[in-house]
Write a protein that holds these residues in place. Sequence first.
Motif, PDB file in Angstrom:
ATOM      1  N   VAL A 151       0.832  -1.209   0.000  1.00  0.00           N
ATOM      2  CA  VAL A 151       0.000   0.000   0.000  1.00  0.00           C
ATOM      3  C   VAL A 151       0.865   1.257   0.000  1.00  0.00           C
ATOM      4  O   VAL A 151       0.592   2.205  -0.752  1.00  0.00           O
ATOM      5  N   LEU A 152       1.912   1.283   0.808  1.00  0.00           N
ATOM      6  CA  LEU A 152       2.777   2.464   0.815  1.00  0.00           C
ATOM      7  C   LEU A 152       3.457   2.660  -0.533  1.00  0.00           C
ATOM      8  O   LEU A 152       3.569   3.793  -1.020  1.00  0.00           O
ATOM      9  N   SER A 153       3.872   1.572  -1.163  1.00  0.00           N
ATOM     10  CA  SER A 153       4.487   1.709  -2.491  1.00  0.00           C
ATOM     11  C   SER A 153       3.480   2.248  -3.497  1.00  0.00           C
ATOM     12  O   SER A 153       3.849   3.000  -4.411  1.00  0.00           O
ATOM     13  N   THR A 154       2.204   1.905  -3.324  1.00  0.00           N
ATOM     14  CA  THR A 154       1.174   2.402  -4.228  1.00  0.00           C
ATOM     15  C   THR A 154       0.898   3.877  -3.986  1.00  0.00           C
ATOM     16  O   THR A 154       0.698   4.650  -4.935  1.00  0.00           O
ATOM     17  N   ILE A 155       0.890   4.288  -2.728  1.00  0.00           N
ATOM     18  CA  ILE A 155       0.736   5.722  -2.418  1.00  0.00           C
ATOM     19  C   ILE A 155       1.847   6.522  -3.089  1.00  0.00           C
ATOM     20  O   ILE A 155       1.606   7.581  -3.683  1.00  0.00           O
ATOM     21  N   LEU A 235      -9.973   7.337  -4.388  1.00  0.00           N
ATOM     22  CA  LEU A 235      -9.227   6.089  -4.383  1.00  0.00           C
ATOM     23  C   LEU A 235     -10.179   4.922  -4.145  1.00  0.00           C
ATOM     24  O   LEU A 235     -10.851   4.857  -3.109  1.00  0.00           O
ATOM     25  N   ASP A 236     -10.245   4.021  -5.111  1.00  0.00           N
ATOM     26  CA  ASP A 236     -11.069   2.823  -5.006  1.00  0.00           C
ATOM     27  C   ASP A 236     -10.217   1.684  -4.461  1.00  0.00           C
ATOM     28  O   ASP A 236      -9.363   1.142  -5.163  1.00  0.00           O
ATOM     29  N   ALA A 237     -10.439   1.324  -3.184  1.00  0.00           N
ATOM     30  CA  ALA A 237      -9.717   0.220  -2.568  1.00  0.00           C
ATOM     31  C   ALA A 237     -10.533  -1.065  -2.588  1.00  0.00           C
ATOM     32  O   ALA A 237     -10.197  -2.026  -1.897  1.00  0.00           O
ATOM     33  N   VAL A 238     -11.596  -1.080  -3.391  1.00  0.00           N
ATOM     34  CA  VAL A 238     -12.502  -2.234  -3.468  1.00  0.00           C
ATOM     35  C   VAL A 238     -12.346  -2.959  -4.793  1.00  0.00           C
ATOM     36  O   VAL A 238     -12.161  -4.176  -4.847  1.00  0.00           O
ATOM     37  N   GLY A 239     -12.425  -2.199  -5.880  1.00  0.00           N
ATOM     38  CA  GLY A 239     -12.399  -2.780  -7.218  1.00  0.00           C
ATOM     39  C   GLY A 239     -13.812  -2.939  -7.735  1.00  0.00           C
ATOM     40  O   GLY A 239     -14.351  -4.046  -7.756  1.00  0.00           O
ATOM     41  N   SER A 240     -14.439  -1.834  -8.134  1.00  0.00           N
ATOM     42  CA  SER A 240     -15.861  -1.845  -8.497  1.00  0.00           C
ATOM     43  C   SER A 240     -16.122  -0.849  -9.612  1.00  0.00           C
ATOM     44  O   SER A 240     -15.726   0.320  -9.522  1.00  0.00           O
ATOM     45  N   LYS A 241     -16.818  -1.309 -10.649  1.00  0.00           N
ATOM     46  CA  LYS A 241     -17.145  -0.394 -11.745  1.00  0.00           C
ATOM     47  C   LYS A 241     -18.120   0.681 -11.275  1.00  0.00           C
ATOM     48  O   LYS A 241     -18.098   1.816 -11.772  1.00  0.00           O
ATOM     49  N   GLU A 242     -18.971   0.330 -10.301  1.00  0.00           N
ATOM     50  CA  GLU A 242     -19.904   1.327  -9.776  1.00  0.00           C
ATOM     51  C   GLU A 242     -19.142   2.445  -9.070  1.00  0.00           C
ATOM     52  O   GLU A 242     -19.462   3.631  -9.231  1.00  0.00           O
ATOM     53  N   ILE A 243     -18.127   2.066  -8.292  1.00  0.00           N
ATOM     54  CA  ILE A 243     -17.332   3.072  -7.598  1.00  0.00           C
ATOM     55  C   ILE A 243     -16.574   3.935  -8.603  1.00  0.00           C
ATOM     56  O   ILE A 243     -16.516   5.163  -8.479  1.00  0.00           O
ATOM     57  N   LEU A 244     -15.986   3.306  -9.614  1.00  0.00           N
ATOM     58  CA  LEU A 244     -15.215   4.067 -10.594  1.00  0.00           C
ATOM     59  C   LEU A 244     -16.091   5.076 -11.323  1.00  0.00           C
ATOM     60  O   LEU A 244     -15.671   6.213 -11.573  1.00  0.00           O
ATOM     61  N   ASN A 245     -17.294   4.677 -11.664  1.00  0.00           N
ATOM     62  CA  ASN A 245     -18.203   5.607 -12.339  1.00  0.00           C
ATOM     63  C   ASN A 245     -18.643   6.730 -11.403  1.00  0.00           C
ATOM     64  O   ASN A 245     -18.712   7.896 -11.804  1.00  0.00           O
ATOM     65  N   GLU A 246     -18.942   6.384 -10.167  1.00  0.00           N
ATOM     66  CA  GLU A 246     -19.342   7.414  -9.209  1.00  0.00           C
ATOM     67  C   GLU A 246     -18.183   8.360  -8.922  1.00  0.00           C
ATOM     68  O   GLU A 246     -18.380   9.572  -8.763  1.00  0.00           O
ATOM     69  N   ARG A 254      -9.010  18.109 -13.517  1.00  0.00           N
ATOM     70  CA  ARG A 254      -7.693  17.485 -13.462  1.00  0.00           C
ATOM     71  C   ARG A 254      -7.519  16.597 -12.219  1.00  0.00           C
ATOM     72  O   ARG A 254      -6.406  16.328 -11.795  1.00  0.00           O
ATOM     73  N   GLY A 255      -8.627  16.149 -11.685  1.00  0.00           N
ATOM     74  CA  GLY A 255      -8.573  15.185 -10.600  1.00  0.00           C
ATOM     75  C   GLY A 255      -8.259  13.795 -11.118  1.00  0.00           C
ATOM     76  O   GLY A 255      -8.211  13.547 -12.332  1.00  0.00           O
ATOM     77  N   GLU A 256      -8.039  12.870 -10.168  1.00  0.00           N
ATOM     78  CA  GLU A 256      -7.616  11.525 -10.547  1.00  0.00           C
ATOM     79  C   GLU A 256      -8.431  10.460  -9.809  1.00  0.00           C
ATOM     80  O   GLU A 256      -8.639  10.560  -8.598  1.00  0.00           O
ATOM     81  N   VAL A 257      -8.868   9.456 -10.556  1.00  0.00           N
ATOM     82  CA  VAL A 257      -9.443   8.254  -9.970  1.00  0.00           C
ATOM     83  C   VAL A 257      -8.313   7.235  -9.840  1.00  0.00           C
ATOM     84  O   VAL A 257      -7.674   6.870 -10.832  1.00  0.00           O
ATOM     85  N   LEU A 258      -8.071   6.792  -8.623  1.00  0.00           N
ATOM     86  CA  LEU A 258      -6.988   5.862  -8.337  1.00  0.00           C
ATOM     87  C   LEU A 258      -7.600   4.519  -7.967  1.00  0.00           C
ATOM     88  O   LEU A 258      -8.330   4.424  -6.986  1.00  0.00           O
ATOM     89  N   PRO A 276     -15.550  16.159 -14.751  1.00  0.00           N
ATOM     90  CA  PRO A 276     -14.949  17.385 -15.275  1.00  0.00           C
ATOM     91  C   PRO A 276     -14.365  17.122 -16.661  1.00  0.00           C
ATOM     92  O   PRO A 276     -14.239  15.964 -17.088  1.00  0.00           O
ATOM     93  N   TYR A 277     -13.996  18.168 -17.353  1.00  0.00           N
ATOM     94  CA  TYR A 277     -13.454  17.993 -18.699  1.00  0.00           C
ATOM     95  C   TYR A 277     -12.114  17.249 -18.691  1.00  0.00           C
ATOM     96  O   TYR A 277     -11.787  16.512 -19.619  1.00  0.00           O
ATOM     97  N   ASN A 278     -11.354  17.435 -17.630  1.00  0.00           N
ATOM     98  CA  ASN A 278     -10.005  16.877 -17.579  1.00  0.00           C
ATOM     99  C   ASN A 278      -9.854  16.007 -16.336  1.00  0.00           C
ATOM    100  O   ASN A 278     -10.080  16.467 -15.215  1.00  0.00           O
ATOM    101  N   TRP A 279      -9.475  14.741 -16.535  1.00  0.00           N
ATOM    102  CA  TRP A 279      -9.320  13.821 -15.410  1.00  0.00           C
ATOM    103  C   TRP A 279      -8.433  12.657 -15.826  1.00  0.00           C
ATOM    104  O   TRP A 279      -8.178  12.449 -17.009  1.00  0.00           O
ATOM    105  N   LYS A 280      -7.971  11.923 -14.825  1.00  0.00           N
ATOM    106  CA  LYS A 280      -7.119  10.768 -15.067  1.00  0.00           C
ATOM    107  C   LYS A 280      -7.697   9.533 -14.377  1.00  0.00           C
ATOM    108  O   LYS A 280      -8.321   9.636 -13.323  1.00  0.00           O
ATOM    109  N   LEU A 281      -7.433   8.373 -14.978  1.00  0.00           N
ATOM    110  CA  LEU A 281      -7.761   7.090 -14.377  1.00  0.00           C
ATOM    111  C   LEU A 281      -6.462   6.307 -14.246  1.00  0.00           C
ATOM    112  O   LEU A 281      -5.762   6.076 -15.229  1.00  0.00           O
ATOM    113  N   ASN A 282      -6.122   5.912 -13.024  1.00  0.00           N
ATOM    114  CA  ASN A 282      -4.832   5.288 -12.750  1.00  0.00           C
ATOM    115  C   ASN A 282      -5.045   3.963 -12.014  1.00  0.00           C
ATOM    116  O   ASN A 282      -5.568   3.948 -10.899  1.00  0.00           O
TER     117      ASN A 282
END
Length: 344
Positions: A151-155, A235-246, A254-258, A276-282
């Motif tokens: 987890v720390l390496s992922t942070i 940050l999605d620590a579950v692994g869910s398409k519903e969470i990613l969409n929400e 320019r926010g990020e979904v992790l 928003p117009y600008n965002w990242k998925l990681n």
Amino acid sequence: MKSLVVNQDGKLEVQEVDMPEITEHQALVKMLSCGICGTDATIVQRTFKGFGTENYSLVLGHEGFGEVVEVGSAVTRYKKGDRVILPFVPAPRQNGQQIGSGWGAFSEYGIVDDLDSYPADAAPETALAQQVLPESIDPQEAPVIVTLREVLSTIRYFNIDPDETVLVYGSGPVAMAFVKLLRLSGVSDVVSVVRSAEKAALMQGFGATRCINSREEDIGIAVKGLYPDGVKYVLDAVGSKEILNEALTLLKDRGEVLCYGVPKANAMELDWSSAPYNWKLNFQQMPYKEEEAQCHDQIMEWLGQGTLSLSEFISEIVDFEEVLEAFGRYLDGQTSKKVVVNFN
């Protein structure tokens, strides 16, 4: 030796598996403990990417800890009696026939590789993160260190700005580790999305600055009430398409979904009409062992200082004879924290 095997139909059984044979570069390890992880559950459910039907039957487990009982002729890093983290069974055999490996640490014996004894760049990647632990570490708690290092390496990989808000979905052991380590890493505002008052209290105990109970509040309204422009990180620590969409609807520009949780499907549809117009998925689904190893000293320092405790992440410790029942409880969602299997 006895090992926990996942059959081709996804059924768990304790079976006899051949003892691993070490090379001159390896040490044989008697397993003392191994933690149950969400990765294990996904492999049991046969939905983990890279584990096709041809990989089953396989030996499960990757959060292992044990004691060195034999060393190869070229080994210098380990000696008999050393207690080591991350032993695997990389190439298990059953009655002489090769079977699959889900890293194999739910076994009575495993293997560590001596990084120093290999020619340059010839050692397996896992050798980078296999290390001796001090005797002060409780063997029944040691597997938690694997989770914390990953987890720390992922942070660090996500390169999270400590001045920004992180909204964490989930309340299992991985989410607990993220909240705790984000706070220890200097992130001042970590918000947990949970599904009960009990989980809210639990996550606040790990350092969440506030919690949003999705069964009592509308998450979108709650987040926008606190952060009108949205948050920088979800940050999605579950692994869910519903969470990613929400998550996409909660970001600032320019926010990020992790995503650290492993989704139960390898394809999904994302709707960014309200993003928003600008965002990242990681995505990070398989932390690099080199990066995990680079986090080892920091985790050990926090443990030595008492700012981090392994026991606070553990729900129960069970003997290997009870591993099937323990997995059943875990898969049914009956455990709130990490379950550790004891081989003594």
